[in-house]
Design an enzyme around this catalytic site. Structure first.
Site, PDB file in Angstrom:
ATOM      1  CB  THR A   1      -0.936   0.002   1.239  1.00 21.91           C
ATOM      2  OG1 THR A   1      -1.796  -1.124   1.176  1.00 21.91           O
ATOM      3  CG2 THR A   1      -1.770   1.266   1.296  1.00 21.91           C
TER       4      THR A   1
ATOM      5  CB  SER B   1       2.000  -7.942   1.144  1.00 22.35           C
ATOM      6  OG  SER B   1       0.916  -7.694   2.013  1.00 22.35           O
TER       7      SER B   1
ATOM      8  CB  THR C   1       0.145  -3.736   6.320  1.00 15.20           C
ATOM      9  OG1 THR C   1      -1.096  -3.616   5.619  1.00 15.20           O
ATOM     10  CG2 THR C   1       0.856  -2.385   6.320  1.00 15.20           C
ATOM     11  CG  ASP C   2      -3.195  -7.407   3.563  1.00 15.99           C
ATOM     12  OD1 ASP C   2      -3.528  -6.622   4.477  1.00 15.99           O
ATOM     13  OD2 ASP C   2      -3.843  -7.520   2.509  1.00 15.99           O
TER      14      ASP C   2
END
Length: 331
Positions: free
Chosen positions: A18, A59, A90-91
């Protein structure tokens, strides 16, 4: 003055996520526009060498092959630099952080992962603060893999993504933050445990390392897990059980788990609780223990994934798993 004369060299691995995304017709997509501008504010005393992955990925699409490629690259670059900055979605950031932490041995410099909940160019984005936190982490020179997020520095082992809604997207329920950054200085710095000195080496997971995860819920889950274990080609199973590692003492389920273990499979039992500890506490969990399951103590899902993937890749035993868990202070 010395910093200007002898700038630190930082290798930047930009994987996507992101932090660098831009809007497209079907939503946010990875973009290269971040390169060359995001780290400009921190160029005083630091030299950043970028490696932009092609393609950049969201990700949630990360694969074992991606981890292999990144680790192969880092094996070459880490000795040449004073630190590594990994820009990542971040995932699955906590999964990647754990894989790097367990795969890279003898690390003597910081490997810092960061990303953001909102794109760098979005109004009110958390990206500039996260980047500032990550860059400041190089001043601490901690010889380990860490996640820098929302003004805090977390050890990779035990960290998880805990929110998609606020800037405080990560936490480490068992081990907490290593330090907190206020924009100008570090505070609440934790003393570091002495590490065993090892030669630098990188272990890459096998692209064929099959590990599955099953979560217990009340109902017919145990029957479906038992049926699946009879036919799976996976060699590793993460079992997310209740509380202290408890599970229904269902005869068919216990037999299926025991058969999986007897055929050479590894079963790592972790708690569903964010601050849980799978251990020999209740009699309810004794059937699983007798079936050959390894209680993983404070191990969370992200750490368990990295640990079991590497264990399967290198054909390790349940005893090897126990040794690794102790070395990571999880037991």
């Amino acid at each position: 003055m010395m910093a200007m004369m002898n700038p630190k060299k930082i290798f930047v691995l930009y994987t996507g996520g992101t932090i660098g995304m831009s809007s497209g017709s079907d939503g946010l997509r990875p973009d290269t526009a971040l390169v060359g501008k995001a780290l400009q504010p921190f160029a005083d005393g630091l030299v950043f060498d970028w490696h932009v992955c092609s393609p950049l990925i969201d990700s949630s699409a990360v694969t074992l092959e991606d981890w292999r490629n990144w680790l192969t690259l880092l094996a070459e670059k880490i000795p040449q630099y004073d630190g590594v900055l990994v820009l990542h979605g971040t995932d699955t950031m906590a999964y990647t952080a754990n894989m790097l932490a367990l795969a890279i041995q003898g690390l003597d410099k910081p490997v810092v992962l960061t990303g953001s909940q909102w794109p760098y160019d979005a109004e009110g984005s958390d990206a500039p603060r996260n980047l500032a936190t990550a860059v400041a982490a190089f001043d601490l020179a901690l010889p380990q893999v860490v996640i820098a997020f929302d003004g805090k520095l977390f050890p990779a082992v035990g960290s998880s993504k805990v929110s998609t809604e606020v800037a405080a997207g990560f936490d480490n329920p068992h081990f907490g933050a290593l330090a907190e950054w206020d924009g100008s200085a570090w505070h609440h710095i934790k003393a570091q445990r002495a590490q065993e000195v090892q030669p630098f080496a990188v272990r890459c997971p096998s692209a064929e390392a099959e590990v599955v995860c099953c979560t217990l819920i009340p109902g017919c889950t145990v029957r479906h897990i038992a049926d699946g274990l009879k036919h799976t080609s996976a060699r590793g199973l993460i079992l997310q059980s209740y509380g202290h590692g408890n599970a229904p003492a269902d005869a068919g389920f216990i037999e299926a788990v025991g058969s999986f273990v007897r055929k050479g499979g590894l079963v790592l039992n972790i708690s569903q609780a964010a601050q849980g500890c799978a251990a020999a506490v209740y009699a309810q969990g004794s059937a699983l223990r007798q079936a050959g399951v390894v209680n993983a103590g404070k191990c969370n899902l992200e750490t368990a994934t990295a640990l079991l993937t590497l264990s399967v890749s290198y054909q390790q035993t349940a005893q090897d798993l126990g040794t690794a868990l102790k070395a990571l202070d999880l037991l």
